[in-house]
Design an enzyme around this catalytic site. Structure first.
Site, mmCIF file in Angstrom:
data_model
loop_
_atom_site.group_PDB
_atom_site.id
_atom_site.type_symbol
_atom_site.label_atom_id
_atom_site.label_comp_id
_atom_site.label_asym_id
_atom_site.label_seq_id
_atom_site.Cartn_x
_atom_site.Cartn_y
_atom_site.Cartn_z
ATOM 1 N N ASP A 102 -141.413 17.330 47.583
ATOM 2 C CA ASP A 102 -140.373 18.220 48.106
ATOM 3 C C ASP A 102 -140.944 19.626 48.184
ATOM 4 O OD1 ASP A 102 -137.829 19.561 48.594
ATOM 5 O OD2 ASP A 102 -136.916 17.713 47.847
ATOM 6 N N SER B 4 -128.845 9.416 60.954
ATOM 7 C CA SER B 4 -127.503 10.006 60.882
ATOM 8 C C SER B 4 -126.627 9.421 61.984
ATOM 9 C CB SER B 4 -127.644 11.510 61.091
ATOM 10 O OG SER B 4 -126.413 12.087 61.446
ATOM 11 N N TYR C 155 -131.276 18.870 66.325
ATOM 12 C CA TYR C 155 -131.325 18.112 65.063
ATOM 13 C C TYR C 155 -131.119 16.614 65.351
ATOM 14 C CZ TYR C 155 -129.066 15.769 61.142
ATOM 15 O OH TYR C 155 -128.687 14.841 60.218
ATOM 16 N N LYS D 46 -133.678 13.038 65.042
ATOM 17 C CA LYS D 46 -133.347 11.736 64.427
ATOM 18 C C LYS D 46 -133.564 10.604 65.438
ATOM 19 C CE LYS D 46 -132.050 13.177 60.339
ATOM 20 N NZ LYS D 46 -132.975 12.987 59.222
ATOM 21 N N GLY E 30 -118.876 21.412 70.302
ATOM 22 C CA GLY E 30 -119.715 20.249 69.987
ATOM 23 C C GLY E 30 -119.032 19.221 69.093
HETATM 24 N N1 UFG Z 1 -114.309 21.455 59.812
HETATM 25 C C1 UFG Z 1 -113.344 22.422 59.745
HETATM 26 N N2 UFG Z 1 -113.657 23.600 59.142
HETATM 27 C C2 UFG Z 1 -114.872 23.829 58.579
HETATM 28 C C3 UFG Z 1 -115.854 22.834 58.648
HETATM 29 C C4 UFG Z 1 -115.535 21.657 59.292
HETATM 30 O O1 UFG Z 1 -112.220 22.259 60.251
HETATM 31 O O2 UFG Z 1 -115.095 24.944 58.045
HETATM 32 C C5 UFG Z 1 -113.974 20.157 60.445
HETATM 33 C C6 UFG Z 1 -114.812 19.820 61.663
HETATM 34 O O3 UFG Z 1 -114.233 20.363 62.828
HETATM 35 C C7 UFG Z 1 -114.806 18.286 61.609
HETATM 36 C C8 UFG Z 1 -114.747 17.965 60.115
HETATM 37 O O4 UFG Z 1 -114.256 19.144 59.497
HETATM 38 O O5 UFG Z 1 -113.624 17.799 62.210
HETATM 39 C C9 UFG Z 1 -116.083 17.612 59.519
HETATM 40 O O6 UFG Z 1 -117.043 18.642 59.812
HETATM 41 P P1 UFG Z 1 -118.455 18.710 59.079
HETATM 42 O O7 UFG Z 1 -119.162 19.928 59.590
HETATM 43 O O8 UFG Z 1 -118.301 18.582 57.605
HETATM 44 O O9 UFG Z 1 -119.186 17.378 59.544
HETATM 45 P P2 UFG Z 1 -119.567 16.887 61.022
HETATM 46 O O10 UFG Z 1 -118.897 15.561 61.190
HETATM 47 O O11 UFG Z 1 -119.331 17.901 62.048
HETATM 48 O O12 UFG Z 1 -121.150 16.753 60.888
HETATM 49 C C10 UFG Z 1 -121.735 15.816 60.020
HETATM 50 C C11 UFG Z 1 -123.105 16.312 59.527
HETATM 51 C C12 UFG Z 1 -124.087 16.383 60.653
HETATM 52 C C13 UFG Z 1 -124.104 15.098 61.407
HETATM 53 C C14 UFG Z 1 -122.712 14.707 61.846
HETATM 54 C C15 UFG Z 1 -122.639 13.398 62.568
HETATM 55 O O13 UFG Z 1 -122.982 17.586 58.957
HETATM 56 O O14 UFG Z 1 -125.368 16.603 60.119
HETATM 57 O O15 UFG Z 1 -121.860 14.623 60.697
HETATM 58 O O16 UFG Z 1 -122.975 12.383 61.754
HETATM 59 F F1 UFG Z 1 -124.890 15.247 62.483
#
Ligand code: UFG
Length: 336
Positions: free
Chosen positions: A32, A125, A149, A153, A294
């Site tokens: 790491d 992922s 990113y 993957k 996104g």
């Molecule tokens: N969300 C909020 N407020 C925040 C953060 C997130 O409302 O401050 C919402 C997002 O809109 C989404 C949900 O919470 O609906 C989850 O969001 P995350 O950012 O926790 O997770 P994501 O599903 O967007 O992304 C995750 C990983 C990525 C990966 C993706 C797809 O972080 O690395 O899943 O597998 F690419």
């Protein structure tokens, strides 16, 4: 006793996987560069398991270091976690992402080949499904990348496939994680991102600890039961156990296979807020803001393939995830 090289072994998922592997009597060697973790995590892993790990500091792109690791240890298989993982950062710094994530994987695979080690579990992922073709997502769904990113993957999955086609002795498990959250029940290891978190649960935890004033919920006009985004949250300890099962599988037979690691259940942002509030007995102030660019409305896994082939399924609940995530944040606040 088999020895597993774990790249990125002090990271969030890596550290929990090391614990489960040690509990299952594997030897562990970690490499790491601590770009998103700390060397102390290795001590925590040893404290939880009362077993030793061997730790090398450096980047997986470093051929010399990897060669040295393979010379000094009889590595039977590799779990490759190391890599950059922030979606937004990858859009801002694509070359950094392509260079690090792909270069490190190529270097690792070359050194493995040179040392006749042909067993690998790769940390992919659910991001490889892009905008979900259908729900629940199964492993045959259409693949696409919506950011650099995700592209790294996807490319790495392609590299592994070509490698297997070139040499059928390889044994490869590609794990597609959904949304890993939570922490080890000891409170010693967990997720501790630097700065303002991008992900939902680390953000909620900071609001709970009054380090951030309120949660911004990105949209409540999606086509979901309550209008907020739906995801498949999985406890990191369940995820770690999925790695142990995958390691068993790659020792059983050669081949390449792909596994969704999720619970198969979708929860909305509001479900998370409410559950966090009730299990931790704390109020989470929030406001609804615009959708995040996104984001998709809903994303959750079909977990049948992992159930059938790996004999694995998630057992921990959303309550377990949110209780342990908060517990860990309180422990690190005290400076342990
Ligand atoms: N969300 C909020 N407020 C925040 C953060 C997130 O409302 O401050 C919402 C997002 O809109 C989404 C949900 O919470 O609906 C989850 O969001 P995350 O950012 O926790 O997770 P994501 O599903 O967007 O992304 C995750 C990983 C990525 C990966 C993706 C797809 O972080 O690395 O899943 O597998 F690419």
């Amino acid at each position: 006793m088999k020895t597993i090289l774990v790249t990125g072994g002090t990271g969030f998922i890596g550290s929990h996987t090391c614990v489960e592997l040690l509990n299952d009597n594997y030897n562990i060697v970690i490499i790491d560069d601590f770009s998103n973790s700390k060397p102390e995590v290795a001590e925590k892993i040893m404290k939880i398991t009362n077993k030793k790990v061997k730790l090398y500091e450096g980047n997986v792109c470093d051929t010399e270091l990897l060669t040295k690791i393979f010379k000094e240890n009889q590595i039977d298989a590799v779990i490759h976690f190391a890599g950059y993982k922030a979606v937004g950062e990858s859009v801002a710094k694509p070359l950094m992402y392509y260079r690090n994530n792909i270069d490190s994987t190529l270097t690792l695979l070359e050194v493995m080949s040179d040392n006749n080690c042909k067993k690998i579990v790769f940390s992919s992922s659910a991001t490889v499904y892009g905008n979900p073709e259908r729900l629940p997502l199964d492993e045959s769904c259409h693949l696409s990348a919506t950011n650099p990113y995700g592209a790294t993957k996807l490319y790495i999955e392609g590299i592994l496939k070509d490698l297997y086609i070139s040499d059928n002795e390889w044994s490869i498990a590609v794990l597609r994680y959904f949304n890993p959250v939570g922490a080890h029940e000891s409170g010693l290891i967990g997720e501790n991102p630097n700065g303002i978190p991008n992900n939902l649960v680390p953000y909620i935890v900071k609001v709970a600890n009054k380090e951030l004033p309120e949660l911004n919920i990105f949209g409540n006009d999606y086509n979901t039961p309550d209008g907020t985004g739906v995801r498949d949250y999985i406890h990191v300890v369940d995820l770690a156990r999925g790695h142990v099962k995958s390691v068993e599988k790659i020792f059983e037979e050669s081949g390449i296979d792909y596994y969704n690691l999720g619970t198969g259940k979708g929860y909305s942002v509001l479900d998370l807020v409410k559950t966090f509030e009730s299990v931790n007995n704390i109020k989470i102030p929030y406001k609804i803001v615009a959708r995040r660019k996104g984001d998709v409305a809903a994303c959750f896994a079909s977990t049948n393939h992992a159930k059938e082939k790996l004999n694995w399924e998630a057992t921990l609940t959303l309550e377990d995830m949110l209780r342990s995530a908060y517990l860990y944040s309180k422990v690190i606040k005290k400076g342990y």
